[in-house]
Design an enzyme around this catalytic site. Structure first.
Site, PDB file in Angstrom:
ATOM      1  N   ALA A   1      46.278  46.122  71.589  1.00  0.00           N
ATOM      2  CA  ALA A   1      45.570  44.925  71.726  1.00  0.00           C
ATOM      3  C   ALA A   1      44.161  44.968  71.190  1.00  0.00           C
ATOM      4  CB  ALA A   1      45.561  44.849  73.401  1.00  0.00           C
TER       5      ALA A   1
ATOM      6  N   CYS B   1      39.846  48.027  71.953  1.00  0.00           N
ATOM      7  CA  CYS B   1      41.335  48.164  71.497  1.00  0.00           C
ATOM      8  C   CYS B   1      41.883  49.193  72.431  1.00  0.00           C
ATOM      9  CB  CYS B   1      41.296  48.604  70.087  1.00  0.00           C
ATOM     10  SG  CYS B   1      40.421  47.845  68.827  1.00  0.00           S
ATOM     11  N   ASP B   2      43.225  48.912  72.310  1.00  0.00           N
ATOM     12  CA  ASP B   2      44.104  49.889  73.189  1.00  0.00           C
ATOM     13  C   ASP B   2      45.542  49.359  72.778  1.00  0.00           C
ATOM     14  OD1 ASP B   2      43.874  51.897  75.397  1.00  0.00           O
ATOM     15  OD2 ASP B   2      45.660  50.955  75.529  1.00  0.00           O
ATOM     16  N   GLN B   3      46.263  50.574  72.804  1.00  0.00           N
ATOM     17  CA  GLN B   3      47.865  50.515  72.292  1.00  0.00           C
ATOM     18  C   GLN B   3      48.504  51.131  73.558  1.00  0.00           C
ATOM     19  OE1 GLN B   3      49.061  53.329  69.256  1.00  0.00           O
ATOM     20  NE2 GLN B   3      49.692  51.457  68.173  1.00  0.00           N
TER      21      GLN B   3
END
EC number: 3.6.1.9
Length: 199
Positions: free
Chosen positions: A112, A75-77
């Site tokens: 994401a 995950c990433d933001q």
């Protein structure tokens, strides 16, 4: 036995969201240089959504290489205000500058999620939310940061929506999970489709 699920992250909020949703998983942070990858992507002209997706993919693939039999979630933001992409503040002065730059404006969070199995990306998604920050005085921002302390340094926007940070906003469009950094509803739907969780 159901497929082993690994979260390629040490994020406390993502772990909490997944536990609260009843998911059984282990958390193994990815050993990648996020900032270097981030800078390379931005240099290549990648937009904030693409940067979030590529970083999520890199994390999932890094952990997936060590656990090829597992289903790995990366995950990433990213956070953007117009063309400006923000990064986690390094110190309280930077946190203060972040919040003052957001004052009276609408910014966008892109979260994401990528699932990897056996070195292959099997699913990916990006969801976004738009957040309107009220007009903030420098005095209020200073007092606010004194109250929340170092927690301001743990998120890209220098705020926690699940805590006192909620006081900074006038309106929010998008789902809560996206704002906390995990597009949980599409993830759960995919895990059901893959028979990883009870459907």
């Amino acid at each position: 036995m159901k497929q082993e699920l690994i979260l390629a992250s040490s994020s406390a909020s993502r772990q909490m969201l997944m536990r609260n949703a009843g998911l059984i998983f282990s958390a193994i942070p990815a050993d990648i240089d996020e900032r270097a990858l981030d800078e390379q992507l931005e240099k290549n002209g990648s937009g904030p959504e693409e940067v979030a997706l590529e970083l999520a993919k890199a994390k999932a693939l890094a952990v997936g290489r060590l656990h090829p039999e597992a289903l790995v979630l990366g995950c990433d933001q990213t956070m953007a205000l117009g063309a400006r992409v923000y990064h986690k503040p390094k110190n309280m002065a930077e946190a203060e500058a972040h919040l003052l730059s957001l004052s009276g404006k609408v910014h966008r969070l892109n979260s994401a999620a990528v699932l990897v199995r056996g070195g292959e990306v099997v699913w990916q998604t990006v969801s976004s939310a738009e957040l309107s920050v009220r007009n903030l005085s420098a005095e209020f921002v200073s007092r606010h940061l004194q109250r929340v302390g170092d927690r301001a340094l743990s998120s890209v926007g220098a705020y926690q929506l699940e805590g006192e940070g909620i006081q900074l906003f006038t309106s929010i469009e998008g789902d809560y999970f996206t704002i906390l950094g995990l597009p949980l509803l599409p993830l759960l739907s995919k895990l059901r489709d893959m028979d990883v969780i009870d459907g």
